[in-house]
Design an enzyme around this catalytic site. Sequence first.
Site, PDB file in Angstrom:
ATOM      1  N   ASP A 174       0.919  -1.028  -0.184  1.00 10.67           N
ATOM      2  CA  ASP A 174       0.049  -0.086   0.009  1.00 10.67           C
ATOM      3  C   ASP A 174       1.007   1.234   0.044  1.00 10.67           C
ATOM      4  O   ASP A 174       1.910   1.310   0.143  1.00 10.67           O
ATOM      5  CB  ASP A 174      -0.772  -0.016   1.345  1.00 10.67           C
ATOM      6  CG  ASP A 174      -1.662   1.321   1.333  1.00 10.67           C
ATOM      7  OD1 ASP A 174      -2.219   1.692   0.545  1.00 10.67           O
ATOM      8  OD2 ASP A 174      -1.688   1.840   2.613  1.00 10.67           O
ATOM      9  N   LEU A 175       0.275   2.453  -0.460  1.00  8.38           N
ATOM     10  CA  LEU A 175       1.366   3.646  -0.389  1.00  8.38           C
ATOM     11  C   LEU A 175       1.189   4.523   0.672  1.00  8.38           C
ATOM     12  O   LEU A 175       2.081   4.868   1.719  1.00  8.38           O
ATOM     13  CB  LEU A 175       1.069   4.408  -1.773  1.00  8.38           C
ATOM     14  CG  LEU A 175       1.603   5.621  -2.017  1.00  8.38           C
ATOM     15  CD1 LEU A 175       3.217   5.263  -2.019  1.00  8.38           C
ATOM     16  CD2 LEU A 175       0.951   6.562  -3.011  1.00  8.38           C
ATOM     17  N   ASP A 176      -0.154   5.070   1.052  1.00  5.99           N
ATOM     18  CA  ASP A 176      -0.317   5.920   1.964  1.00  5.99           C
ATOM     19  C   ASP A 176      -0.248   5.616   3.317  1.00  5.99           C
ATOM     20  O   ASP A 176      -0.866   4.313   3.700  1.00  5.99           O
ATOM     21  CB  ASP A 176      -1.659   6.725   1.847  1.00  5.99           C
ATOM     22  CG  ASP A 176      -1.691   7.472   0.643  1.00  5.99           C
ATOM     23  OD1 ASP A 176      -1.018   8.273   0.165  1.00  5.99           O
ATOM     24  OD2 ASP A 176      -2.652   7.300   0.040  1.00  5.99           O
ATOM     25  N   SER A 188      -2.678   0.703  -4.227  1.00 13.27           N
ATOM     26  CA  SER A 188      -3.326   1.989  -3.468  1.00 13.27           C
ATOM     27  C   SER A 188      -4.475   2.212  -4.018  1.00 13.27           C
ATOM     28  O   SER A 188      -4.837   2.401  -5.323  1.00 13.27           O
ATOM     29  CB  SER A 188      -2.226   2.815  -3.538  1.00 13.27           C
ATOM     30  OG  SER A 188      -2.582   4.217  -3.164  1.00 13.27           O
ATOM     31  N   ALA A 189      -5.426   2.952  -3.161  1.00 15.21           N
ATOM     32  CA  ALA A 189      -6.804   3.421  -3.804  1.00 15.21           C
ATOM     33  C   ALA A 189      -6.585   4.920  -4.118  1.00 15.21           C
ATOM     34  O   ALA A 189      -7.335   5.408  -4.792  1.00 15.21           O
ATOM     35  CB  ALA A 189      -7.548   3.704  -2.098  1.00 15.21           C
ATOM     36  N   THR A 192       1.837  10.089   4.133  1.00 14.37           N
ATOM     37  CA  THR A 192       0.777  11.067   3.788  1.00 14.37           C
ATOM     38  C   THR A 192      -0.689  10.720   4.331  1.00 14.37           C
ATOM     39  O   THR A 192      -1.442  11.497   4.192  1.00 14.37           O
ATOM     40  CB  THR A 192       0.490  10.461   2.124  1.00 14.37           C
ATOM     41  OG1 THR A 192       0.421   9.131   1.964  1.00 14.37           O
ATOM     42  CG2 THR A 192       1.513  11.175   1.071  1.00 14.37           C
ATOM     43  N   LYS A 199     -10.924  -1.421  -1.222  1.00 14.33           N
ATOM     44  CA  LYS A 199     -10.760  -2.264  -0.053  1.00 14.33           C
ATOM     45  C   LYS A 199     -11.809  -2.122   1.071  1.00 14.33           C
ATOM     46  O   LYS A 199     -12.439  -0.930   1.088  1.00 14.33           O
ATOM     47  CB  LYS A 199      -9.405  -1.823   0.643  1.00 14.33           C
ATOM     48  CG  LYS A 199      -8.258  -1.604  -0.368  1.00 14.33           C
ATOM     49  CD  LYS A 199      -7.047  -1.103   0.490  1.00 14.33           C
ATOM     50  CE  LYS A 199      -5.926  -0.936  -0.723  1.00 14.33           C
ATOM     51  NZ  LYS A 199      -4.640  -0.242  -0.297  1.00 14.33           N
ATOM     52  N   LYS A 227      -8.657   5.290   6.493  1.00 15.81           N
ATOM     53  CA  LYS A 227      -7.509   4.932   5.675  1.00 15.81           C
ATOM     54  C   LYS A 227      -7.908   3.792   4.877  1.00 15.81           C
ATOM     55  O   LYS A 227      -8.921   2.778   4.939  1.00 15.81           O
ATOM     56  CB  LYS A 227      -6.453   4.163   6.959  1.00 15.81           C
ATOM     57  CG  LYS A 227      -5.973   5.238   7.643  1.00 15.81           C
ATOM     58  CD  LYS A 227      -5.031   5.112   8.572  1.00 15.81           C
ATOM     59  CE  LYS A 227      -4.332   6.323   9.398  1.00 15.81           C
ATOM     60  NZ  LYS A 227      -3.369   5.733  10.535  1.00 15.81           N
ATOM     61  N   GLU A 251       0.345  -3.377   4.748  1.00 18.63           N
ATOM     62  CA  GLU A 251      -0.979  -2.446   4.771  1.00 18.63           C
ATOM     63  C   GLU A 251      -0.814  -1.607   5.953  1.00 18.63           C
ATOM     64  O   GLU A 251      -0.676  -2.390   7.185  1.00 18.63           O
ATOM     65  CB  GLU A 251      -2.066  -3.323   4.737  1.00 18.63           C
ATOM     66  CG  GLU A 251      -2.983  -2.942   3.267  1.00 18.63           C
ATOM     67  CD  GLU A 251      -3.644  -1.711   3.028  1.00 18.63           C
ATOM     68  OE1 GLU A 251      -3.405  -0.779   3.926  1.00 18.63           O
ATOM     69  OE2 GLU A 251      -3.963  -1.507   1.899  1.00 18.63           O
ATOM     70  N   ASP A 252      -1.312  -0.479   6.164  1.00 21.19           N
ATOM     71  CA  ASP A 252      -1.357   0.095   7.460  1.00 21.19           C
ATOM     72  C   ASP A 252      -2.977   0.403   7.795  1.00 21.19           C
ATOM     73  O   ASP A 252      -3.226   1.018   8.870  1.00 21.19           O
ATOM     74  CB  ASP A 252      -0.883   1.668   7.348  1.00 21.19           C
ATOM     75  CG  ASP A 252      -1.655   2.700   6.359  1.00 21.19           C
ATOM     76  OD1 ASP A 252      -2.079   2.229   5.232  1.00 21.19           O
ATOM     77  OD2 ASP A 252      -1.812   3.938   6.771  1.00 21.19           O
TER      78      ASP A 252
HETATM   79  C1  BG6 Z   1      -5.765   5.876   0.384  1.00 18.68           C
HETATM   80  C2  BG6 Z   1      -5.702   6.510   1.731  1.00 18.68           C
HETATM   81  O1  BG6 Z   1      -4.443   5.247   0.026  1.00 18.68           O
HETATM   82  O2  BG6 Z   1      -6.169   6.714  -0.588  1.00 18.68           O
HETATM   83  C3  BG6 Z   1      -7.225   7.183   1.937  1.00 18.68           C
HETATM   84  O3  BG6 Z   1      -5.453   5.748   2.698  1.00 18.68           O
HETATM   85  C4  BG6 Z   1      -7.515   8.041   0.694  1.00 18.68           C
HETATM   86  O4  BG6 Z   1      -7.053   8.117   2.975  1.00 18.68           O
HETATM   87  C5  BG6 Z   1      -7.434   7.050  -0.480  1.00 18.68           C
HETATM   88  O5  BG6 Z   1      -8.750   8.640   0.896  1.00 18.68           O
HETATM   89  C6  BG6 Z   1      -7.766   7.960  -1.713  1.00 18.68           C
HETATM   90  O6  BG6 Z   1      -6.788   8.983  -2.038  1.00 18.68           O
HETATM   91  P1  BG6 Z   1      -6.668   9.982  -2.843  1.00 18.68           P
HETATM   92  O7  BG6 Z   1      -5.212  10.361  -3.157  1.00 18.68           O
HETATM   93  O8  BG6 Z   1      -7.196   9.620  -4.442  1.00 18.68           O
HETATM   94  O9  BG6 Z   1      -7.700  11.154  -2.427  1.00 18.68           O
HETATM   95 MG    MG Z   2      -2.689   3.236   3.685  1.00 19.57          MG
END
Ligand code: BG6
Ligand code: MG
Length: 225
Positions: free
Chosen positions: A11-13, A116-117, A19, A147, A47, A171-172
């Site tokens: 996962d990224l964030d 990542s989302a 972030t 997810k 998250k 994953e966090d």
């Molecule tokens: C996920 C985060 O990685 O991405 C969420 O954990 C976030 O908090 C989601 O809402 C979507 O991110 P973005 O950058 O498309 O708004």
């Molecule tokens: Mg995350």
Amino acid sequence: MTRAIEACIFDLDGVIVDTAKFHFLAWRRLANQLGFDFTEAQNEKLKGVSRIQSLELILQWGGLTLGEPEKLALAEQKNDWYRDYILQMERGDILEGVEDFLTELKSRGLKIGLGSASKNAETILQRVGLMDVFEVVIDGNRHTRSKPDPEVFLTAAAVLGVPPERAIVFEDAEKGVEAALNGGFFAVGVGSPDVLGHAHYVIPGFAGVHFETILEQIGAQALAM
Ligand code: BG6
Ligand code: MG
């Protein structure tokens, strides 16, 4: 016998970069502007959740019902604030230990993917100079089911040509760990066992973490399954 692991999907964030704090600041600013606040505990629920679903949860917490055009405008406003933060990011914003861990995986011949989302994933990877490390990037523009649906990780694994049972997801997010388990992956939680206790193994972060330790921990789990 321990199953051989061929790939790691991140996962990224909150895993590669911190972030998660920028998402929190930007959402909180939006909520405050709308006249209410929310807690860090509530923030955990955001998250791993897509931008628009996060907004819907926040509006629910504030007891607000809005139409689609207003919701889209608010999501865009939050994203503008969020992008002000991420456009300042640089290599030093990569979380401690992550680069060493990725280098170790590369040297052991493991495949590395991102799931990542976020629709901002490529911007962030470019800012911190990690774009070339990932053989596949499945971000919020490349999948539709959020997810805990495992789609994002299954797509990444399919592109890498590795079955889920031979891959580890890092994953966090509570929902991210669930997504990994739903897809049949090994799940390593990055954060607190209080939130991520359903993962096969939980690390506080990557500082000082070696792949061997992860293998030992999930190997024990695999044997117990
Ligand atoms: C996920 C985060 O990685 O991405 C969420 O954990 C976030 O908090 C989601 O809402 C979507 O991110 P973005 O950058 O498309 O708004
Ligand atoms: Mg995350």
